[in-house]
Write an enzyme that holds these catalytic residues in place. Structure first.
Site, PDB file in Angstrom:
ATOM      1  N   LYS A   1       0.831  -1.190   0.000  1.00 13.65           N
ATOM      2  CA  LYS A   1       0.000   0.000   0.000  1.00 13.65           C
ATOM      3  C   LYS A   1       0.875   1.253   0.000  1.00 13.65           C
ATOM      4  O   LYS A   1       2.052   1.204   0.373  1.00 13.65           O
ATOM      5  CB  LYS A   1      -0.914   0.020   1.231  1.00 13.65           C
ATOM      6  CG  LYS A   1      -1.963  -1.085   1.240  1.00 13.65           C
ATOM      7  CD  LYS A   1      -2.831  -0.999   2.486  1.00 13.65           C
ATOM      8  CE  LYS A   1      -3.855  -2.115   2.527  1.00 13.65           C
ATOM      9  NZ  LYS A   1      -4.859  -2.015   1.453  1.00 13.65           N
TER      10      LYS A   1
ATOM     11  N   ARG B   1     -10.077 -11.748   0.956  1.00 12.97           N
ATOM     12  CA  ARG B   1     -10.894 -12.790   0.329  1.00 12.97           C
ATOM     13  C   ARG B   1     -10.247 -14.163   0.464  1.00 12.97           C
ATOM     14  O   ARG B   1     -10.941 -15.192   0.469  1.00 12.97           O
ATOM     15  CB  ARG B   1     -11.145 -12.447  -1.136  1.00 12.97           C
ATOM     16  CG  ARG B   1      -9.905 -12.412  -2.020  1.00 12.97           C
ATOM     17  CD  ARG B   1     -10.092 -11.596  -3.275  1.00 12.97           C
ATOM     18  NE  ARG B   1     -10.294 -10.183  -2.963  1.00 12.97           N
ATOM     19  CZ  ARG B   1     -10.389  -9.229  -3.889  1.00 12.97           C
ATOM     20  NH1 ARG B   1     -10.315  -9.536  -5.174  1.00 12.97           N
ATOM     21  NH2 ARG B   1     -10.564  -7.977  -3.542  1.00 12.97           N
TER      22      ARG B   1
END
EC number: 3.4.11.1
Length: 491
Positions: free
Chosen positions: A267, A341
């Site tokens: 990030k 996920r």
């Protein structure tokens, strides 16, 4: 009047027109006349949520009084009452005023049941005044408020009030978990603190450590967590409130990424701060279970929390790696920042082994959900769930001031998750509709079981103080799901 009542501040709700009070309030002429005079002189106001603090003459005695505006009580809804009670309790805390005599009949409205009004009062007496200053040297003493209910049946009001407080405390516990700094809130800390928290309750807690996860084939959770010095955990909570119907089971699944650096798909310097909140889905699942057990709901719940840190190390997962899920599916990982996920895939498949009637997972999963709906709304994705069930949840969410909107999972996304050339599934594609893709990936692991996937990436945190409390973790969806489960348990 007792000495304790004499020392208490009278608290009264003020409608747009005092004639809107019920007959019982209007029959108390000294109070009614005094309020009429104060309102006529604009000393107290009726605007929704506006608080005023003054004194009032009743029977030749000067009493302190706090009033809060109710607006037009013929049009009030539950959201309005959240604001009314939230503003009131925040004012009392800030003053501070620690002893009140609540004239609860002045808060009644025909548009909202009294039972709901009193439960919302209890909820907001906890939720609205939440504070997180555990790591400050100038921390404040907890605010304690003593309330005297001023009517003929104080016990019935107190019972409803306490039910609301139970929910508020569960929300605040979830907020504590979400707000805790990530150097403290590791997967192990989350597991051990959860086990300790429920140790004296009817909830059983089972924890799988990194060795068990690897040995038992939780390949996706292991993949995400193996790059951290704080290894992953799988936390399973079980509550059996309806032992006569053990087959009636609802499964909750929570994403517990205690910190998300993005891994090698790292990030940015502006995207990484606040990633301690990436475990709010797990925190909120814990809050739901907490409220359910404290309320003693007649139902069976299994909650599965996948806790891991997504970090960078010489043994961390890399873009292009392939891992084998608990389900046996192989998964290519082109994007290590799509880790939520992955852990949800293993956790969902594991929860499905309990053969639940319904799976609901909660996750701060995608920025795409925020792009689609904004920061104050959650997305829900439906797989095989009857529309009546989803509609009832959405209706409760709207009433609870936790708006949720349905987004679709289409054949496009179901095919996209299978587009890898080297594995059965892929965790990422460079295409639009990324919230839908993530939902298709997670719900793939529930087989044919009805499954609702809640993406709470936006409203899991708040950037400002509201009538529900300070900025930070919010406990979003706890109220909605607990209220829906309460309604479900009564049938």
């Amino acid at each position: 009047m007792t000495k304790q009542q004499h020392q208490s501040v009278l608290v009264v709700g003020v409608p747009e027109h005092l004639t809107q009070y019920d007959d019982e309030v209007k029959s108390e002429q000294p109070l009614y006349n005094a309020l009429t005079e104060l309102k006529k002189n604009h000393i107290i106001v009726s605007q929704l949520g506006k608080v005023r603090h003054t004194s009032i003459h009743i029977n030749n005695e000067l009493q302190p009084i706090v009033t809060i505006g109710l607006g037009n009580i013929n049009q009030l809804n539950q959201k309005d009452y959240l604001k009314i009670w939230g503003n009131l309790f925040q004012y009392l805390k800030n003053e501070p005023i620690s002893h009140i005599r609540l004239k609860q009949n002045t808060f009644l409205a025909k548009s909202v049941d009294a039972e709901i009004i009193y439960k919302l009062m209890g909820l907001q007496s906890e939720q609205s005044i939440y504070q997180f200053d555990h790591y400050r040297s100038d921390k404040k003493a907890p605010f304690k408020l003593e309330i005297i209910f001023d009517n003929q049946k104080p016990n019935s009001v107190e019972k409803l009030f306490q039910k609301g407080k139970i929910l508020g405390r569960a929300i605040n516990h979830a907020r504590d978990l979400g707000n805790t700094p990530p150097n403290i809130m590791t997967p192990q800390y989350l597991a051990e603190s959860t086990s300790s928290y429920f140790s004296s309750t009817s909830v059983t807690v089972n924890i799988k450590d990194e060795k068990e996860l690897q040995q038992e084939g939780f390949g996706l959770i292991h993949a995400v967590g193996k790059g951290s010095i704080h290894p992953p955990r799988l936390i399973t909570l079980e509550y059996h409130g309806d032992p006569e119907h053990e087959s009636d089971m609802i499964a909750l699944v929570g994403k517990g990424i205690t910190y998300d650096s993005g891994g090698y798909s790292i990030k940015s310097k502006t995207g990484m701060p606040s990633m301690k909140y990436d475990m709010c889905g797990a925190a909120n699942v814990i809050g739901i279970v907490d409220a359910v057990q404290a309320l003693g709901l007649k139902m069976n719940i299994v909650a599965v929390i996948a806790a891991a840190e997504n970090m960078i190390a010489n043994n961390a997962m890399k873009p292009d790696d392939v891992f084998t899920a608990l389900s046996g599916d192989t998964v290519e990982v082109p994007n290590t920042d799509a880790e939520g996920r992955l852990v949800l895939g293993d956790a969902t498949f594991y929860a499905n082994q309990y053969q639940p009637q319904l799976i609901m997972d909660f996750a701060t999963l995608t920025g795409a959900a925020i792009v689609a709906l904004g920061e104050d709304k959650a997305a829900v994705f439906n797989k095989n769930v009857e529309q009546q069930t989803l509609s009832s949840i959405l209706q409760v969410a709207q009433s609870a001031d936790e708006p949720v909107f349905e987004l679709p999972i289409t054949d496009t996304e179901r095919q996209s998750i299978k587009s890898s050339e080297v594995a059965d599934l892929t965790n990422h594609v460079n295409a639009q509709g990324r919230a839908l893709f993530a939902a298709a990936f997670v719900t793939h692991f529930s087989g044919s079981t009805p499954h609702l996937h809640f993406d709470i990436a936006g409203p899991a945190t708040s950037q400002k103080q509201t009538y529900k409390g300070p900025k930070g973790a919010t406990g979003y969806m706890i109220t909605t799901i607990v209220e829906w489960l309460t309604q479900k348990s009564q049938f």
